[in-house]
Design an enzyme around this catalytic site. Structure first.
Site, PDB file in Angstrom:
ATOM      1  N   GLY A  38       0.842  -1.197   0.000  1.00 48.97           N
ATOM      2  CA  GLY A  38       0.000   0.000   0.000  1.00 48.97           C
ATOM      3  C   GLY A  38       0.874   1.242   0.000  1.00 48.97           C
ATOM      4  N   HIS A  90       6.279   1.994  18.939  1.00 51.05           N
ATOM      5  CA  HIS A  90       5.290   2.500  17.969  1.00 51.05           C
ATOM      6  C   HIS A  90       5.576   3.968  17.611  1.00 51.05           C
ATOM      7  CE1 HIS A  90       0.882   1.820  16.509  1.00 51.05           C
ATOM      8  NE2 HIS A  90       1.538   2.615  15.678  1.00 51.05           N
TER       9      HIS A  90
HETATM   10  P1  NDP Z   1      -2.816   1.220   2.804  1.00 48.04           P
HETATM   11  O1  NDP Z   1      -4.279   0.999   2.896  1.00 48.04           O
HETATM   12  O2  NDP Z   1      -2.284   2.078   1.731  1.00 48.04           O
HETATM   13  O3  NDP Z   1      -2.071  -0.192   2.704  1.00 48.04           O
HETATM   14  C1  NDP Z   1      -2.530  -1.301   3.379  1.00 48.04           C
HETATM   15  C2  NDP Z   1      -2.146  -2.498   2.581  1.00 48.04           C
HETATM   16  O4  NDP Z   1      -2.532  -3.663   3.305  1.00 48.04           O
HETATM   17  C3  NDP Z   1      -2.833  -2.553   1.238  1.00 48.04           C
HETATM   18  O5  NDP Z   1      -1.860  -2.591   0.223  1.00 48.04           O
HETATM   19  C4  NDP Z   1      -3.579  -3.874   1.286  1.00 48.04           C
HETATM   20  O6  NDP Z   1      -3.477  -4.566   0.079  1.00 48.04           O
HETATM   21  C5  NDP Z   1      -2.802  -4.622   2.347  1.00 48.04           C
HETATM   22  N1  NDP Z   1      -3.552  -5.777   2.761  1.00 48.04           N
HETATM   23  C6  NDP Z   1      -4.856  -5.882   3.081  1.00 48.04           C
HETATM   24  N2  NDP Z   1      -5.172  -7.159   3.305  1.00 48.04           N
HETATM   25  C7  NDP Z   1      -4.031  -7.859   3.115  1.00 48.04           C
HETATM   26  C8  NDP Z   1      -3.714  -9.234   3.204  1.00 48.04           C
HETATM   27  N3  NDP Z   1      -4.639 -10.140   3.521  1.00 48.04           N
HETATM   28  N4  NDP Z   1      -2.442  -9.609   2.962  1.00 48.04           N
HETATM   29  C9  NDP Z   1      -1.502  -8.708   2.661  1.00 48.04           C
HETATM   30  N5  NDP Z   1      -1.764  -7.399   2.539  1.00 48.04           N
HETATM   31  C10 NDP Z   1      -3.012  -6.987   2.790  1.00 48.04           C
HETATM   32  O7  NDP Z   1      -2.371   1.759   4.231  1.00 48.04           O
HETATM   33  P2  NDP Z   1      -1.017   2.468   4.670  1.00 48.04           P
HETATM   34  O8  NDP Z   1       0.104   1.928   3.862  1.00 48.04           O
HETATM   35  O9  NDP Z   1      -1.213   3.919   4.725  1.00 48.04           O
HETATM   36  O10 NDP Z   1      -0.910   1.952   6.179  1.00 48.04           O
HETATM   37  C11 NDP Z   1      -0.838   0.579   6.449  1.00 48.04           C
HETATM   38  C12 NDP Z   1      -0.946   0.322   7.923  1.00 48.04           C
HETATM   39  O11 NDP Z   1       0.225   0.736   8.579  1.00 48.04           O
HETATM   40  C13 NDP Z   1      -2.060   1.079   8.650  1.00 48.04           C
HETATM   41  O12 NDP Z   1      -3.288   0.406   8.513  1.00 48.04           O
HETATM   42  C14 NDP Z   1      -1.572   1.101  10.068  1.00 48.04           C
HETATM   43  O13 NDP Z   1      -2.063  -0.023  10.752  1.00 48.04           O
HETATM   44  C15 NDP Z   1      -0.072   0.981   9.932  1.00 48.04           C
HETATM   45  N6  NDP Z   1       0.640   2.197  10.313  1.00 48.04           N
HETATM   46  C16 NDP Z   1       1.605   2.101  11.277  1.00 48.04           C
HETATM   47  C17 NDP Z   1       2.346   3.200  11.635  1.00 48.04           C
HETATM   48  C18 NDP Z   1       3.375   3.114  12.695  1.00 48.04           C
HETATM   49  O14 NDP Z   1       3.581   4.091  13.396  1.00 48.04           O
HETATM   50  N7  NDP Z   1       4.058   1.996  12.858  1.00 48.04           N
HETATM   51  C19 NDP Z   1       2.130   4.506  11.005  1.00 48.04           C
HETATM   52  C20 NDP Z   1       1.101   4.495  10.001  1.00 48.04           C
HETATM   53  C21 NDP Z   1       0.390   3.369   9.675  1.00 48.04           C
HETATM   54  P3  NDP Z   1      -4.757  -4.784  -0.828  1.00 48.04           P
HETATM   55  O15 NDP Z   1      -5.106  -3.423  -1.350  1.00 48.04           O
HETATM   56  O16 NDP Z   1      -4.280  -5.735  -1.828  1.00 48.04           O
HETATM   57  O17 NDP Z   1      -5.825  -5.323   0.063  1.00 48.04           O
HETATM   58  C1  DGY Z   2      -1.188   5.080  12.436  1.00 47.32           C
HETATM   59  O1  DGY Z   2      -1.340   6.236  12.024  1.00 47.32           O
HETATM   60  O2  DGY Z   2      -1.981   4.165  12.190  1.00 47.32           O
HETATM   61  C2  DGY Z   2       0.040   4.794  13.236  1.00 47.32           C
HETATM   62  O3  DGY Z   2       0.042   3.587  13.821  1.00 47.32           O
HETATM   63  C3  DGY Z   2       0.505   5.887  14.118  1.00 47.32           C
HETATM   64  O4  DGY Z   2       0.824   6.987  13.353  1.00 47.32           O
END
Ligand code: NDP
Ligand code: DGY
Length: 330
Positions: free
Chosen positions: A164, A295
């Site tokens: 994503g 985190h």
């Molecule tokens: P996106 O929605 O752009 O990406 C999420 C991805 O997850 C999509 O590409 C989706 O693919 C994939 N996905 C869904 N189901 C599956 C599956 N069964 N197997 C593998 N992949 C799957 O979100 P972001 O990239 O913006 O953020 C992703 C996540 O990162 C957030 O939901 C959050 O939980 C986490 N996050 C953590 C942060 C931190 O501080 N550590 C900061 C920001 C976010 P598909 O489209 O093919 O379903």
């Molecule tokens: C999020 O935005 O989902 C992260 O986990 C914290 O920024």
């Protein structure tokens, strides 16, 4: 000033947030704000009391917004704005049923989170925390040819679970390190995203088997919960490194612990865990080959400020019945 019925709209903010976001909220003249003014999570009872009768809620990923909270809020509640890109803490079915709109903060945190993912990967595969510790504790006796060796990215295969926004940004940053092959998995192939990295869409098992580095950047859903389990780790190479910056619950932590202790995989770097915070006596914290961060993926000053402003603007737009800068489609 915008008024809902006989007065200003009422909003509840569940934590101290960057001042730019609070200023945007308070200067809009749309709502009156009640806030849990602490850096620590709001106790559940205070949350239930605080949301009662509110029109808008600005919450964090650590607030579980479920039926109980929605019932406590009552029928005034029309907008939930979360200061996060992830939304697994929100009971979306219940929210949708009640006609509540949701704002969230994707995109603006992608760079910071991808950067942290790369930092964590490098810290883990090149054993930085362990090495720093050796300098401090006298373990550094001389330059030793066989000491503190790890694994590098050059000529490696990297598997991205969830290509994503953040997954692509991680791949973009890793490519110049000389990665030979990118693999990815997800609910469907994404040729338009994969083309930049010539990444192959593969089943999860193949990704585990062929990757030198696995980076988890998917969202937490019923499908991804516990996805990285015993079977997954048993397929990984003994020399491989596992990185998770998505959500802790994507990983079965007992299985990860066994994989790390038994040498089934070389190392793991986690920015997220279950629970958060991880108890200080958690077995994973006893392992030298496990690097755990609290985190901090999006934790740059600029990003947290932007997240607060976006979450405020989402809330304000929702309260005014306008389209939000970043609305989650329910
Ligand atoms: P996106 O929605 O752009 O990406 C999420 C991805 O997850 C999509 O590409 C989706 O693919 C994939 N996905 C869904 N189901 C599956 C599956 N069964 N197997 C593998 N992949 C799957 O979100 P972001 O990239 O913006 O953020 C992703 C996540 O990162 C957030 O939901 C959050 O939980 C986490 N996050 C953590 C942060 C931190 O501080 N550590 C900061 C920001 C976010 P598909 O489209 O093919 O379903
Ligand atoms: C999020 O935005 O989902 C992260 O986990 C914290 O920024």
């Amino acid at each position: 000033a915008w008024r809902g019925g006989c007065g200003l709209m009422q909003v509840f903010v569940t934590r101290r947030i960057p001042r730019e976001g609070l200023a945007a909220l308070s200067q809009a003249g749309v709502c009156s704000i009640q806030q849990w003014e602490s850096d620590e999570p709001i106790p559940r009872s205070e949350l239930l009391a605080g949301v009662a009768g509110k029109h808008g809620l600005l919450c964090l990923l650590s607030d579980r917004i479920d039926k109980e909270v929605l019932d406590a809020a009552g029928s005034n509640l029309k907008i939930i704005s979360t200061l996060s890109a992830g939304f697994d803490h929100l009971a979306l079915e219940e929210i949708k049923k009640r006609g509540i709109r949701v704002g969230y903060t994707p995109d603006i945190l992608t760079d910071a989170t991808a950067e942290l993912s790369v930092a964590l990967l490098l810290a883990t595969c090149r054993r930085l925390p362990e090495s720093v510790e050796e300098v401090k504790n006298g373990g550094w006796t001389t330059w030793k040819p066989l000491w503190m060796c790890g694994y590098g990215l050059s000529n490696s295969s990297v598997g991205i679970i969830g290509l994503g926004r953040i997954g692509q940004a991680v791949a973009r940053r890793l490519k110049p390190f000389g990665v030979k092959k990118f693999l990815y998995t997800g609910s469907r192939p994404k040729p338009e995203s994969a083309v930049e990295f010539q990444a192959d869409f593969v089943p999860l098992a193949k990704l585990a088997e062929e990757s030198d580095f696995v980076v988890v950047t998917c969202s937490l859903t019923p499908d991804t919960k516990g996805m990285c389990n015993k079977d997954f780790f048993s397929r990984m190479k003994k020399t491989s490194v596992f990185i998770n910056t998505s959500r802790g619950a994507v990983v079965n932590q007992e299985d990860l612990y066994q994989a790390l202790v038994s040498g089934q995989i070389a190392a793991a770097g986690l920015d997220v865990a279950t629970p958060e915070p991880l108890p200080t006596d958690h077995p994973l914290l006893s392992l030298k080959n496990c690097v755990i961060l609290p985190h901090i993926g999006s934790a740059t000053y600029a990003t947290r400020s932007a997240m607060s402003v976006l979450s405020a603007n989402n809330l304000l737009a929702g309260l005014k019945g306008e389209s939000m800068p970043s609305e989650l489609q329910l």
